[in-house]
Design a protein around this motif. Structure first.
Motif, PDB file in Angstrom:
ATOM      1  N   GLY A  49      15.285  12.970   0.524  1.00 24.03           N
ATOM      2  CA  GLY A  49      15.558  14.400   0.446  1.00 24.03           C
ATOM      3  C   GLY A  49      14.423  15.252  -0.075  1.00 24.03           C
ATOM      4  O   GLY A  49      13.493  14.778  -0.733  1.00 24.03           O
ATOM      5  N   LYS A  78      13.029  17.148   9.369  1.00 22.19           N
ATOM      6  CA  LYS A  78      13.746  16.111  10.133  1.00 22.19           C
ATOM      7  C   LYS A  78      12.734  15.112  10.732  1.00 22.19           C
ATOM      8  O   LYS A  78      12.957  13.898  10.725  1.00 22.19           O
ATOM      9  N   ASN A  83      16.643  13.616   5.323  1.00 21.77           N
ATOM     10  CA  ASN A  83      18.035  13.748   5.786  1.00 21.77           C
ATOM     11  C   ASN A  83      18.898  14.557   4.820  1.00 21.77           C
ATOM     12  O   ASN A  83      20.092  14.723   5.043  1.00 21.77           O
ATOM     13  N   ASN A  84      18.293  15.037   3.730  1.00 17.35           N
ATOM     14  CA  ASN A  84      19.103  15.751   2.734  1.00 17.35           C
ATOM     15  C   ASN A  84      18.279  16.873   2.089  1.00 17.35           C
ATOM     16  O   ASN A  84      17.094  16.699   1.819  1.00 17.35           O
ATOM     17  N   VAL A 126      21.679  22.871   9.827  1.00 20.64           N
ATOM     18  CA  VAL A 126      21.651  21.536   9.219  1.00 20.64           C
ATOM     19  C   VAL A 126      22.576  20.597  10.009  1.00 20.64           C
ATOM     20  O   VAL A 126      22.241  19.443  10.285  1.00 20.64           O
ATOM     21  N   ARG A 129      21.194  19.190  13.115  1.00 22.29           N
ATOM     22  CA  ARG A 129      20.179  18.139  12.881  1.00 22.29           C
ATOM     23  C   ARG A 129      20.759  16.934  12.139  1.00 22.29           C
ATOM     24  O   ARG A 129      20.015  16.056  11.722  1.00 22.29           O
ATOM     25  N   ASP A 130      22.051  16.955  11.947  1.00 16.65           N
ATOM     26  CA  ASP A 130      22.749  15.869  11.250  1.00 16.65           C
ATOM     27  C   ASP A 130      22.126  15.542   9.890  1.00 16.65           C
ATOM     28  O   ASP A 130      21.934  14.377   9.541  1.00 16.65           O
ATOM     29  N   MET A 131      21.807  16.586   9.141  1.00 12.35           N
ATOM     30  CA  MET A 131      21.328  16.398   7.769  1.00 12.35           C
ATOM     31  C   MET A 131      22.487  16.712   6.815  1.00 12.35           C
ATOM     32  O   MET A 131      23.534  17.220   7.251  1.00 12.35           O
ATOM     33  N   THR A 132      22.292  16.441   5.521  1.00  5.13           N
ATOM     34  CA  THR A 132      23.298  16.828   4.527  1.00  5.13           C
ATOM     35  C   THR A 132      22.640  17.695   3.455  1.00  5.13           C
ATOM     36  O   THR A 132      21.412  17.718   3.321  1.00  5.13           O
ATOM     37  N   HIS A 212      28.651  18.117   6.440  1.00  2.26           N
ATOM     38  CA  HIS A 212      27.219  18.136   6.124  1.00  2.26           C
ATOM     39  C   HIS A 212      26.941  18.587   4.699  1.00  2.26           C
ATOM     40  O   HIS A 212      25.795  18.601   4.269  1.00  2.26           O
TER      41      HIS A 212
END
Ligand code: IFL
Length: 440
Positions: A49, A78, A83-84, A126, A129-132, A212
């Motif tokens: 992250g 990304k 991812n965070n 977010v 882009r499949d982030m959290t 997310h």
């Protein structure tokens, strides 16, 4: 899975009032806690992250917003495996110096819908882009108004007049009065409820349903007071964490809740206090931060001479907290760490050899111990500066300037990782890949 927790949705001020709710199930689209690790969609989930406090600001459709930049920053993060994101969700308008302007709360009960819609935009992007995201709901430090501004509203006396003093011991002692001020707590809870129960104006999805969001966080770096916090101050702090986290779980049973604590450095160096504050069933995982220069372990004017001391203490700090997490049987996230550029310089042109060396040491410990199965949930470096650039010769932020990773309370370029810091970016990707590859 995360233990069942007790909550009472109806009571604003009373958290632990006896009703039991179910947490999301295994294999859930929400990030969950599986013993001492995170899980997501049935897989192990490690945070690789960045701190990106201004993400919601960039998302605003007008004013300080810059959606084109935001999209570019998200794509760039990304691309290197991030991812965070750890993001400031709310800020308080203040006359204090070195604070960001504008703020999401202009005065008690008066919220800036343009800025909040910026957070909606961030969350929508977010998700694509499949982030959290970890969203923090307050700040112990004045750069976003924070707890001190609540006291300014409800007590009328600033904890610190930065024109007169940099006496942070007094600042910390006074700011901790926030936990005891009933009017400040009532307004803080109203703000929490307004964010947690918000419906995203872009996606139409309630925040409580947004998979997310990884965690709601009570505040950035809440402390019980200064380094000499009294037993009474410590008890107030532990109770505040328990009750506030319980209150959030009462509003939202889908998401994790964390404190935002720095660990021992933010707990008056009292391991028992840190354990007591994080033992509650309402806190799902532990956090800690690592700041060798801020804590005088490292002298950026004498990097070679102070390196051994800095890195020795840093290793101890990391390992000590992993052991504390084991004691509580909860995951732990190293959610802030950083070091100066070479020189020391704030210029984007300065090299980052010493910082890269530090990052590598930190990443080695985190990934090696994660591979062994220790209760490590990942890291967020401080902080993503991306395409932002300092605008002024003295490196201090002024309204209208780019946002970078360093908040307005610090020189713009102090700890930011810019999009031109190629060696740092490669390093983040290298170790991010290692964490992503761990299967449980
Ligand atoms: O910018 C600071 C931030 O307020 C924080 N911790 C340390 C950072 C660098 O000094 O949360």
């Amino acid at each position: 899975m995360r233990p069942l927790y007790r909550f009472c949705a109806a009571a604003l001020m009373a958290a632990s009032c006896g009703i039991v709710a179910a947490a999301p199930a295994a294999g859930s689209d929400f990030v969950t806690v599986n013993q001492t690790h995170f899980a997501h969609k049935g897989q192990a989930y490690y945070i690789v992250g960045a701190n990106f406090w201004y993400g919601g600001y960039l998302g605003a459709a007008s004013g300080v917003g810059d959606r084109a930049r935001l999209l570019k920053e998200l794509d760039n993060m990304k691309a290197i495996g991030i991812n965070n994101l750890r993001v400031l969700a709310v800020s308080e308008k203040t006359d204090m110096k070195s604070a960001v302007r504008p703020a999401t709360t202009n005065a008690p009960g008066q919220y800036d819908e343009t800025l909040l819609a910026g957070l909606d935009f961030l969350m929508a992007e977010v998700a694509k882009r499949d982030m959290t995201v970890v969203l923090y709901l307050n700040n112990f430090w004045q750069w976003s108004g924070g707890m001190t501004q609540y006291l300014n509203w409800f007590e009328g006396t600033p904890a610190l007049d930065p024109n007169v003093t940099r006496d942070y011991d007094t600042y910390m002692r006074k700011t901790a009065g926030f936990y005891r001020n009933a009017a400040a707590q009532a307004e803080y809870r109203k703000v929490i409820a307004s964010i947690v129960k918000r419906v995203n104006t872009i996606t139409g999805k309630p925040y409580t349903e947004d998979t997310h969001i990884l965690s709601w966080q009570l505040a950035n770096e809440p402390r019980p007071g200064n380094g000499k916090a009294t037993p009474e101050e410590k008890a107030v702090y532990v109770k505040w964490i328990d009750e506030t986290a319980g209150y959030i779980h009462g509003l939202d049973r889908n998401h994790l809740v964390s404190s935002g604590s720095e660990g021992l450095a933010g707990s008056a160096q009292d391991a028992q206090l840190y354990l007591d504050a994080h033992r509650t069933q309402h806190i799902d995982y532990l956090t800690y931060h690592l700041w060798p220069k801020n804590w005088n372990w490292f002298d950026s004017h004498n990097p070679d001479g102070s390196w051994d001391n800095a890195i020795g203490k840093s290793r101890d700090y990391l390992n000590t907290h992993i052991e504390l997490a084991k004691k509580l049987g909860k995951p732990i996230v190293l959610e802030e760490f950083g070091l100066d550029r070479d020189g020391p310089s704030f210029s984007v042109k300065a090299t980052t050899h010493i910082r890269d060396r530090f990052y590598r040491e930190v990443f080695e410990i985190v990934t090696t111990r994660a591979k062994k199965g220790d209760p490590i949930a990942g890291f967020n470096f401080w902080a993503w500066g991306g395409a932002g650039r300092a605008a002024n010769a003295d490196y201090w932020w002024k309204p209208g300037n780019d946002f970078v990773g360093d908040p307005p309370q610090e020189e713009q370029g102090l700890y930011s990782v810019f999009d031109s810091d190629v060696t740092s970016l490669i390093l983040i990707k290298e170790y991010g890949d290692k964490l992503h590859a761990i299967k449980r």
